[in-house]
Design a protein around this motif. Structure first.
Motif, PDB file in Angstrom:
ATOM      1  N   TYR A  97       0.814  -1.223   0.000  1.00 31.49           N
ATOM      2  CA  TYR A  97       0.000   0.000   0.000  1.00 31.49           C
ATOM      3  C   TYR A  97       0.847   1.272   0.000  1.00 31.49           C
ATOM      4  CZ  TYR A  97       0.670  -0.982   5.017  1.00 31.49           C
ATOM      5  OH  TYR A  97       1.188  -1.305   6.239  1.00 31.49           O
ATOM      6  N   ALA A  98       2.164   1.132   0.130  1.00 31.69           N
ATOM      7  CA  ALA A  98       3.046   2.300   0.075  1.00 31.69           C
ATOM      8  C   ALA A  98       3.950   2.267  -1.151  1.00 31.69           C
ATOM      9  CB  ALA A  98       3.880   2.388   1.349  1.00 31.69           C
ATOM     10  N   ARG A  99       3.669   1.398  -2.090  1.00 40.68           N
ATOM     11  CA  ARG A  99       4.451   1.355  -3.337  1.00 40.68           C
ATOM     12  C   ARG A  99       3.750   2.232  -4.373  1.00 40.68           C
ATOM     13  NH1 ARG A  99       8.415  -2.893  -3.900  1.00 40.68           N
ATOM     14  NH2 ARG A  99       8.481  -4.044  -1.953  1.00 40.68           N
ATOM     15  N   ASN A 100       3.803   3.520  -4.117  1.00 35.98           N
ATOM     16  CA  ASN A 100       3.190   4.516  -4.986  1.00 35.98           C
ATOM     17  C   ASN A 100       4.074   5.757  -4.974  1.00 35.98           C
ATOM     18  OD1 ASN A 100       2.457   5.921  -2.516  1.00 35.98           O
ATOM     19  ND2 ASN A 100       0.748   4.496  -2.339  1.00 35.98           N
ATOM     20  N   ALA A 101       3.680   6.775  -5.697  1.00 40.54           N
ATOM     21  CA  ALA A 101       4.519   7.977  -5.845  1.00 40.54           C
ATOM     22  C   ALA A 101       4.792   8.678  -4.524  1.00 40.54           C
ATOM     23  CB  ALA A 101       3.869   8.950  -6.819  1.00 40.54           C
ATOM     24  N   HIS A 102       3.887   8.611  -3.581  1.00 43.18           N
ATOM     25  CA  HIS A 102       4.083   9.309  -2.304  1.00 43.18           C
ATOM     26  C   HIS A 102       4.530   8.362  -1.194  1.00 43.18           C
ATOM     27  CE1 HIS A 102      -0.062   7.918  -1.912  1.00 43.18           C
ATOM     28  NE2 HIS A 102      -0.310   8.587  -3.010  1.00 43.18           N
ATOM     29  N   ARG A 103       4.601   7.045  -1.497  1.00 43.85           N
ATOM     30  CA  ARG A 103       5.048   6.016  -0.562  1.00 43.85           C
ATOM     31  C   ARG A 103       4.290   6.064   0.758  1.00 43.85           C
ATOM     32  NH1 ARG A 103      10.387   5.463   0.922  1.00 43.85           N
ATOM     33  NH2 ARG A 103      10.218   3.209   0.762  1.00 43.85           N
ATOM     34  N   SER A 104       2.981   6.159   0.662  1.00 46.92           N
ATOM     35  CA  SER A 104       2.159   6.209   1.864  1.00 46.92           C
ATOM     36  C   SER A 104       0.731   5.802   1.554  1.00 46.92           C
ATOM     37  CB  SER A 104       2.184   7.618   2.466  1.00 46.92           C
ATOM     38  OG  SER A 104       1.680   8.552   1.539  1.00 46.92           O
ATOM     39  N   ILE A 105      -0.045   5.567   2.611  1.00 48.34           N
ATOM     40  CA  ILE A 105      -1.463   5.254   2.448  1.00 48.34           C
ATOM     41  C   ILE A 105      -2.216   6.515   2.054  1.00 48.34           C
ATOM     42  CG2 ILE A 105      -3.562   4.471   3.616  1.00 48.34           C
ATOM     43  CD1 ILE A 105      -1.717   2.774   5.452  1.00 48.34           C
ATOM     44  N   LYS A 106      -2.033   7.555   2.858  1.00 47.48           N
ATOM     45  CA  LYS A 106      -2.640   8.857   2.584  1.00 47.48           C
ATOM     46  C   LYS A 106      -1.528   9.766   2.065  1.00 47.48           C
ATOM     47  CE  LYS A 106      -6.245   8.667   6.056  1.00 47.48           C
ATOM     48  NZ  LYS A 106      -6.931   9.455   7.081  1.00 47.48           N
ATOM     49  N   PRO A 107      -1.728  10.389   0.915  1.00 48.89           N
ATOM     50  CA  PRO A 107      -0.643  11.196   0.344  1.00 48.89           C
ATOM     51  C   PRO A 107      -0.057  12.232   1.295  1.00 48.89           C
ATOM     52  CG  PRO A 107      -2.404  10.945  -1.239  1.00 48.89           C
ATOM     53  CD  PRO A 107      -2.903  10.354   0.053  1.00 48.89           C
ATOM     54  N   GLU A 108      -0.888  12.859   2.117  1.00 47.06           N
ATOM     55  CA  GLU A 108      -0.365  13.937   2.960  1.00 47.06           C
ATOM     56  C   GLU A 108       0.514  13.452   4.107  1.00 47.06           C
ATOM     57  OE1 GLU A 108      -4.621  13.327   4.558  1.00 47.06           O
ATOM     58  OE2 GLU A 108      -3.579  13.086   2.669  1.00 47.06           O
ATOM     59  N   PHE A 109       0.426  12.182   4.506  1.00 48.17           N
ATOM     60  CA  PHE A 109       1.220  11.680   5.629  1.00 48.17           C
ATOM     61  C   PHE A 109       2.267  10.674   5.157  1.00 48.17           C
ATOM     62  CE2 PHE A 109      -2.683  12.887   7.931  1.00 48.17           C
ATOM     63  CZ  PHE A 109      -2.121  13.731   8.873  1.00 48.17           C
ATOM     64  N   PHE A 110       3.541  11.000   5.380  1.00 52.04           N
ATOM     65  CA  PHE A 110       4.622  10.053   5.128  1.00 52.04           C
ATOM     66  C   PHE A 110       5.059   9.484   6.468  1.00 52.04           C
ATOM     67  CE2 PHE A 110       9.301   9.333   4.949  1.00 52.04           C
ATOM     68  CZ  PHE A 110       9.267   8.178   4.188  1.00 52.04           C
ATOM     69  N   VAL A 111       5.107   8.161   6.563  1.00 48.76           N
ATOM     70  CA  VAL A 111       5.586   7.454   7.744  1.00 48.76           C
ATOM     71  C   VAL A 111       6.804   6.654   7.305  1.00 48.76           C
ATOM     72  CG1 VAL A 111       5.026   5.739   9.514  1.00 48.76           C
ATOM     73  CG2 VAL A 111       3.227   7.272   8.652  1.00 48.76           C
ATOM     74  N   GLY A 112       7.958   6.943   7.881  1.00 52.61           N
ATOM     75  CA  GLY A 112       9.179   6.247   7.487  1.00 52.61           C
ATOM     76  C   GLY A 112      10.122   6.059   8.657  1.00 52.61           C
ATOM     77  N   LEU A 113      10.851   4.943   8.653  1.00 61.34           N
ATOM     78  CA  LEU A 113      11.867   4.736   9.681  1.00 61.34           C
ATOM     79  C   LEU A 113      12.966   5.762   9.462  1.00 61.34           C
ATOM     80  CD1 LEU A 113      12.387   0.869   9.995  1.00 61.34           C
ATOM     81  CD2 LEU A 113      11.079   2.393  11.465  1.00 61.34           C
ATOM     82  N   ALA A 114      13.312   6.476  10.482  1.00 64.70           N
ATOM     83  CA  ALA A 114      14.329   7.520  10.386  1.00 64.70           C
ATOM     84  C   ALA A 114      15.713   6.908  10.521  1.00 64.70           C
ATOM     85  CB  ALA A 114      14.080   8.583  11.458  1.00 64.70           C
ATOM     86  N   VAL A 115      15.978   5.931   9.652  1.00 62.69           N
ATOM     87  CA  VAL A 115      17.233   5.186   9.688  1.00 62.69           C
ATOM     88  C   VAL A 115      17.742   5.052   8.257  1.00 62.69           C
ATOM     89  CG1 VAL A 115      18.298   2.978  10.284  1.00 62.69           C
ATOM     90  CG2 VAL A 115      16.473   3.902  11.729  1.00 62.69           C
TER      91      VAL A 115
END
Length: 190
Positions: A97-115
């Protein structure tokens, strides 16, 4: 990499995490070690980044503005990325569900490991586009690893010719409500 060296680098780089650098305690529910962590992002303003913890790792939650989302589709940016569609990601690093242009479920929210996937360092946020310390004048905004100079856009996609060719990992997550994110659990990705 030697495990003790990795720990030293990670510890040194953790000072770049604003809340941790100031010694602020994490909010209740944010210190999740193994289980899912529920985060209320209703107070997060457009363009604002929040750092939280999940499984003892820092996690970014970025509420992207319409301008930031537009930037993610810019042809100039896409041509500079190593893996813009997360096509090269190993299974499990980026949920379907995050394999898209914005890499997220909802475009406005990016959730990513800060690593950083290169050596486990914690990149710093350089969200403002344009000239930034150590970045080119055409910097689109994103994240920069200070240890080995890997750079990532506002969707955690790595730029070409960096020490890594992998994007920032997107952890499993879902929404309980429009502004309540649960990190560490899959659910309705719609």
């Amino acid at each position: 990499m030697n495990p003790s060296r990795r720990c030293l680098i990670t510890a040194a780089c953790l000072g770049t995490c604003p809340a941790m650098a100031r010694g602020e305690p994490l909010a209740a529910g944010e210190a999740g070690r193994e289980g899912a962590v529920e985060i209320d992002v209703s107070a997060l303003a457009e363009g604002e980044l929040r750092v939280t913890q999940w499984k003892s790792q820092p996690v970014w939650i970025l509420r992207r503005s319409p301008q930031m989302l537009e930037q993610l589709q810019a042809p100039d940016l896409l041509s500079r990325l190593a893996d813009p569609a997360s096509a090269l990601e190993p299974e499990g690093r980026t949920p379907a569900y995050a394999r898209n242009a914005h890499r997220s479920i909802k475009p406005e929210f990016f959730v990513g490991l800060a690593v950083c996937p290169h050596a486990g360092c914690v990149p710093v946020a350089r969200l403002k586009p344009g000239p930034n310390p150590g970045r080119p004048d055409n910097w689109p905004g994103g994240f920069a690893c200070q240890c080995h100079f890997a750079t990532f856009d506002l969707a955690g996609r790595v730029f070409r010719d960096k020490p890594t060719d992998r994007n920032i990992e997107v952890p499993r997550h879902t929404y309980l409500a429009p502004t309540t994110i649960v990190i560490g659990r899959d659910g309705n990705a719609g």
